[in-house]
Design an enzyme around this catalytic site. Structure first.
Site, PDB file in Angstrom:
ATOM      1  CD  GLU A   1      -2.046   4.274   3.100  1.00  0.00           C
ATOM      2  OE1 GLU A   1      -3.240   4.530   3.372  1.00  0.00           O
ATOM      3  OE2 GLU A   1      -1.726   3.428   2.238  1.00  0.00           O
TER       4      GLU A   1
ATOM      5  CB  CYS B   1      -2.197   1.772   5.979  1.00  0.00           C
ATOM      6  SG  CYS B   1      -1.775   0.878   4.464  1.00  0.00           S
TER       7      CYS B   1
ATOM      8  CG  HIS C   1      -1.949  -1.011   1.268  1.00  0.00           C
ATOM      9  ND1 HIS C   1      -3.103  -0.850   1.989  1.00  0.00           N
ATOM     10  CD2 HIS C   1      -2.063  -2.223   0.658  1.00  0.00           C
ATOM     11  CE1 HIS C   1      -3.876  -1.908   1.834  1.00  0.00           C
ATOM     12  NE2 HIS C   1      -3.260  -2.764   1.035  1.00  0.00           N
TER      13      HIS C   1
ATOM     14  CB  CYS D   1      -6.705  -0.365   5.147  1.00  0.00           C
ATOM     15  SG  CYS D   1      -4.973  -0.892   5.079  1.00  0.00           S
TER      16      CYS D   1
END
Length: 149
Positions: free
Chosen positions: A55, A86, A53, A83
């Site tokens: 992040e 993250c 992801h 999410c």
């Protein structure tokens, strides 16, 4: 243009790059003392890595650059509310502030709620809705296009 808009626009540019590469369009930028120290966009599809992801990738780069897992005094700008995975990384890296654009609408726990529930000695300040319409439209357009295929 405000301080927050400047960095969110950079994150949005990264999210558009992710869209171009057929990745979920999320971009992240980490800032320390007014300087961008890392940035990334989602790369789950291209790397076959469920943890890739934006992040997580930006946090890894920032930790490497600062030679420390503690990102004290750093802020992260993300085009989509993080999410749970993250948000855990953001809290564990001790990022000071999280600024995000679009809100997650899939019924999962919100970043703010997770932060409040976490029994940690560090708290991250969270503010959402920056460039909300642009960030929301990018995500909506991506998934609308995916459903057509």
């Amino acid at each position: 243009m405000t301080y927050n808009e400047k960095y969110m626009k950079k994150a949005l540019t990264l999210a558009k790059r992710a869209y171009f590469y057929d990745e979920v369009p999320v971009g992240a930028v980490i800032v320390k003392d007014g300087v961008i120290i890392s940035s990334a966009y989602n790369k789950r599809e291209s790397t076959n890595d469920s943890t890739a992801h934006a992040e997580i990738l930006a946090i890894k780069k920032a930790c490497k650059k600062l030679n420390d897992f503690r990102l004290l005094g750093c802020d992260i700008y993300v085009t989509l509310e993080p999410c749970v995975m993250c948000m855990g990384a953001i809290l564990n890296s001790r990022i000071s502030c999280l600024y995000f654009g679009a809100y997650i609408s899939n019924g999962s726990i919100s970043a703010k709620e997770l932060c409040e529930r976490a029994n940690l000695n560090h708290k991250t300040t969270i503010e959402g809705g920056f460039l909300l319409q642009e960030c929301s439209n990018l995500i909506s357009d991506y998934f609308r296009e995916k459903r057509k295929k």
